[in-house]
Design a protein around this motif. Structure first.
Motif, PDB file in Angstrom:
ATOM      1  N   ILE A   1      40.295  74.600   6.256  1.00  0.00           N
ATOM      2  CA  ILE A   1      39.545  73.349   6.127  1.00  0.00           C
ATOM      3  C   ILE A   1      39.642  72.963   4.665  1.00  0.00           C
ATOM      4  CG2 ILE A   1      37.309  72.195   6.300  1.00  0.00           C
ATOM      5  CD1 ILE A   1      36.603  74.084   8.583  1.00  0.00           C
ATOM      6  N   ASP A   2      40.518  71.985   4.407  1.00  0.00           N
ATOM      7  CA  ASP A   2      40.731  71.522   3.042  1.00  0.00           C
ATOM      8  C   ASP A   2      40.891  69.998   3.054  1.00  0.00           C
ATOM      9  OD1 ASP A   2      43.262  71.116   4.107  1.00  0.00           O
ATOM     10  OD2 ASP A   2      44.257  72.614   2.849  1.00  0.00           O
ATOM     11  N   GLU A   3      41.252  69.436   1.918  1.00  0.00           N
ATOM     12  CA  GLU A   3      41.377  67.978   1.807  1.00  0.00           C
ATOM     13  C   GLU A   3      42.405  67.405   2.793  1.00  0.00           C
ATOM     14  OE1 GLU A   3      39.813  65.555   0.108  1.00  0.00           O
ATOM     15  OE2 GLU A   3      38.436  66.887  -0.947  1.00  0.00           O
ATOM     16  N   THR A   4      43.512  68.090   2.997  1.00  0.00           N
ATOM     17  CA  THR A   4      44.536  67.614   3.927  1.00  0.00           C
ATOM     18  C   THR A   4      43.999  67.591   5.351  1.00  0.00           C
ATOM     19  OG1 THR A   4      46.268  68.505   2.508  1.00  0.00           O
ATOM     20  CG2 THR A   4      46.880  68.032   4.792  1.00  0.00           C
ATOM     21  N   PHE A   5      43.316  68.664   5.736  1.00  0.00           N
ATOM     22  CA  PHE A   5      42.708  68.746   7.061  1.00  0.00           C
ATOM     23  C   PHE A   5      41.712  67.596   7.251  1.00  0.00           C
ATOM     24  CE2 PHE A   5      39.250  70.202   9.803  1.00  0.00           C
ATOM     25  CZ  PHE A   5      39.928  70.684  10.912  1.00  0.00           C
ATOM     26  N   ILE A   6      40.877  67.388   6.260  1.00  0.00           N
ATOM     27  CA  ILE A   6      39.851  66.340   6.337  1.00  0.00           C
ATOM     28  C   ILE A   6      40.495  64.962   6.418  1.00  0.00           C
ATOM     29  CG2 ILE A   6      37.976  65.227   5.048  1.00  0.00           C
ATOM     30  CD1 ILE A   6      37.419  68.132   3.942  1.00  0.00           C
ATOM     31  N   ALA A   7      41.513  64.720   5.601  1.00  0.00           N
ATOM     32  CA  ALA A   7      42.185  63.418   5.602  1.00  0.00           C
ATOM     33  C   ALA A   7      42.763  63.095   6.972  1.00  0.00           C
ATOM     34  CB  ALA A   7      43.280  63.392   4.531  1.00  0.00           C
ATOM     35  N   LYS A   8      43.354  64.091   7.633  1.00  0.00           N
ATOM     36  CA  LYS A   8      43.910  63.868   8.974  1.00  0.00           C
ATOM     37  C   LYS A   8      42.809  63.531   9.972  1.00  0.00           C
ATOM     38  CE  LYS A   8      48.235  66.386   8.859  1.00  0.00           C
ATOM     39  NZ  LYS A   8      49.052  67.398   9.527  1.00  0.00           N
ATOM     40  N   ARG A   9      41.672  64.211   9.873  1.00  0.00           N
ATOM     41  CA  ARG A   9      40.565  63.929  10.788  1.00  0.00           C
ATOM     42  C   ARG A   9      40.003  62.529  10.551  1.00  0.00           C
ATOM     43  NH1 ARG A   9      43.210  67.812  10.735  1.00  0.00           N
ATOM     44  NH2 ARG A   9      43.681  68.213  12.854  1.00  0.00           N
ATOM     45  N   PHE A  10      39.933  62.103   9.295  1.00  0.00           N
ATOM     46  CA  PHE A  10      39.475  60.744   8.995  1.00  0.00           C
ATOM     47  C   PHE A  10      40.449  59.713   9.562  1.00  0.00           C
ATOM     48  CE2 PHE A  10      36.770  62.118   5.172  1.00  0.00           C
ATOM     49  CZ  PHE A  10      35.590  61.915   5.869  1.00  0.00           C
ATOM     50  N   THR A  11      41.749  59.985   9.470  1.00  0.00           N
ATOM     51  CA  THR A  11      42.750  59.079  10.020  1.00  0.00           C
ATOM     52  C   THR A  11      42.577  58.942  11.531  1.00  0.00           C
ATOM     53  OG1 THR A  11      44.326  59.634   8.277  1.00  0.00           O
ATOM     54  CG2 THR A  11      45.238  58.683  10.291  1.00  0.00           C
ATOM     55  N   VAL A  12      42.379  60.062  12.205  1.00  0.00           N
ATOM     56  CA  VAL A  12      42.152  60.038  13.658  1.00  0.00           C
ATOM     57  C   VAL A  12      40.894  59.237  13.970  1.00  0.00           C
ATOM     58  CG1 VAL A  12      41.562  61.472  15.671  1.00  0.00           C
ATOM     59  CG2 VAL A  12      43.395  62.189  14.119  1.00  0.00           C
ATOM     60  N   ALA A  13      39.824  59.485  13.237  1.00  0.00           N
ATOM     61  CA  ALA A  13      38.560  58.782  13.481  1.00  0.00           C
ATOM     62  C   ALA A  13      38.719  57.275  13.273  1.00  0.00           C
ATOM     63  CB  ALA A  13      37.474  59.336  12.566  1.00  0.00           C
ATOM     64  N   HIS A  14      39.395  56.889  12.205  1.00  0.00           N
ATOM     65  CA  HIS A  14      39.592  55.456  11.941  1.00  0.00           C
ATOM     66  C   HIS A  14      40.451  54.803  13.027  1.00  0.00           C
ATOM     67  CE1 HIS A  14      37.453  55.360   8.201  1.00  0.00           C
ATOM     68  NE2 HIS A  14      38.200  56.309   7.671  1.00  0.00           N
ATOM     69  N   THR A  15      41.434  55.521  13.505  1.00  0.00           N
ATOM     70  CA  THR A  15      42.269  55.003  14.585  1.00  0.00           C
ATOM     71  C   THR A  15      41.433  54.793  15.843  1.00  0.00           C
ATOM     72  OG1 THR A  15      44.228  56.089  13.686  1.00  0.00           O
ATOM     73  CG2 THR A  15      44.307  55.458  16.019  1.00  0.00           C
ATOM     74  N   GLN A  16      40.574  55.751  16.138  1.00  0.00           N
ATOM     75  CA  GLN A  16      39.730  55.624  17.328  1.00  0.00           C
ATOM     76  C   GLN A  16      38.787  54.427  17.223  1.00  0.00           C
ATOM     77  OE1 GLN A  16      38.202  59.603  17.440  1.00  0.00           O
ATOM     78  NE2 GLN A  16      39.895  60.331  18.688  1.00  0.00           N
ATOM     79  N   VAL A  17      38.272  54.190  16.044  1.00  0.00           N
ATOM     80  CA  VAL A  17      37.410  53.019  15.842  1.00  0.00           C
ATOM     81  C   VAL A  17      38.231  51.742  15.992  1.00  0.00           C
ATOM     82  CG1 VAL A  17      36.058  51.749  14.108  1.00  0.00           C
ATOM     83  CG2 VAL A  17      35.712  54.213  14.408  1.00  0.00           C
ATOM     84  N   ARG A  18      39.415  51.724  15.383  1.00  0.00           N
ATOM     85  CA  ARG A  18      40.275  50.531  15.407  1.00  0.00           C
ATOM     86  C   ARG A  18      40.658  50.136  16.832  1.00  0.00           C
ATOM     87  NH1 ARG A  18      45.448  50.228  15.872  1.00  0.00           N
ATOM     88  NH2 ARG A  18      45.910  52.354  15.229  1.00  0.00           N
ATOM     89  N   ILE A  19      40.921  51.105  17.696  1.00  0.00           N
ATOM     90  CA  ILE A  19      41.329  50.776  19.068  1.00  0.00           C
ATOM     91  C   ILE A  19      40.150  50.579  20.012  1.00  0.00           C
ATOM     92  CG2 ILE A  19      43.559  51.935  18.766  1.00  0.00           C
ATOM     93  CD1 ILE A  19      42.486  54.217  20.544  1.00  0.00           C
ATOM     94  N   GLY A  20      38.935  50.755  19.494  1.00  0.00           N
ATOM     95  CA  GLY A  20      37.752  50.486  20.299  1.00  0.00           C
ATOM     96  C   GLY A  20      37.262  51.653  21.137  1.00  0.00           C
TER      97      GLY A  20
END
Length: 159
Positions: free
Chosen positions: A110-129
């Motif tokens: 669990i590091d910055e790279t791991f967190i960044a990927k999870r944020f990307t997934v979360a933002h994608t999920q929000v973007r697609i509704g």
């Protein structure tokens, strides 16, 4: 009764040995103060990360295709979710992505790279509704399936 106690001590000894053999990097969430609070509130420690890594090798990796298929079988119960998937991707493509996601979740890092990927997934999920209730429900189903496999694995080893 004494046989049960000896068995429990033996199991505890095996677990302790495996934990001692696993090396993980310390949890590093950088400047994400909310994540630091979440980790603290959930009592996540380095030993928990070691357990994830052990589970990956012994449970997740050998059963990953089944777990991912089960995840998407559950998704198929919702026409809303299928519509979102078909509008933005495909189940086959998302299965490949989920395999990578699960492997990374159980890598023991669990590091910055791991967190960044999870944020990307979360933002994608929000973007697609994708509403949070569907995300949480789907991952709850995945968690339950992992628990089932864990229990089955433990019981098979006792035989």
């Amino acid at each position: 009764m004494f046989g049960i106690e000896r068995g429990a001590r033996k199991t505890e000894s095996v677990i302790s040995k495996k934990l001692a053999e696993v090396n993980v990097l310390p949890i590093d969430v950088g400047d994400h103060s909310d994540l630091k609070k979440q980790i603290l509130m959930n009592n996540i420690e380095d030993q928990d990360i070691k357990i994830l890594k052990i589970l990956k090798d012994e449970l997740i990796s050998p059963n990953i295709e089944f777990l991912v298929s089960t995840f998407y079988d559950n998704i198929a119960h919702s026409p809303i979710l299928l519509e979102i998937i078909n509008d933005h991707s495909s189940i086959e493509r998302l299965k490949k992505t989920l395999i990578i996601h699960l492997v990374e979740m159980f890598n023991g890092v669990i590091d910055e790279t791991f967190i960044a990927k999870r944020f990307t997934v979360a933002h994608t999920q929000v973007r697609i509704g994708l509403e949070q209730k569907w995300y949480m429900c789907a991952y709850q189903g995945l968690q339950l399936e992992i628990f089932k496999w864990f229990i089955i694995t433990i019981n098979m080893r006792k035989m």
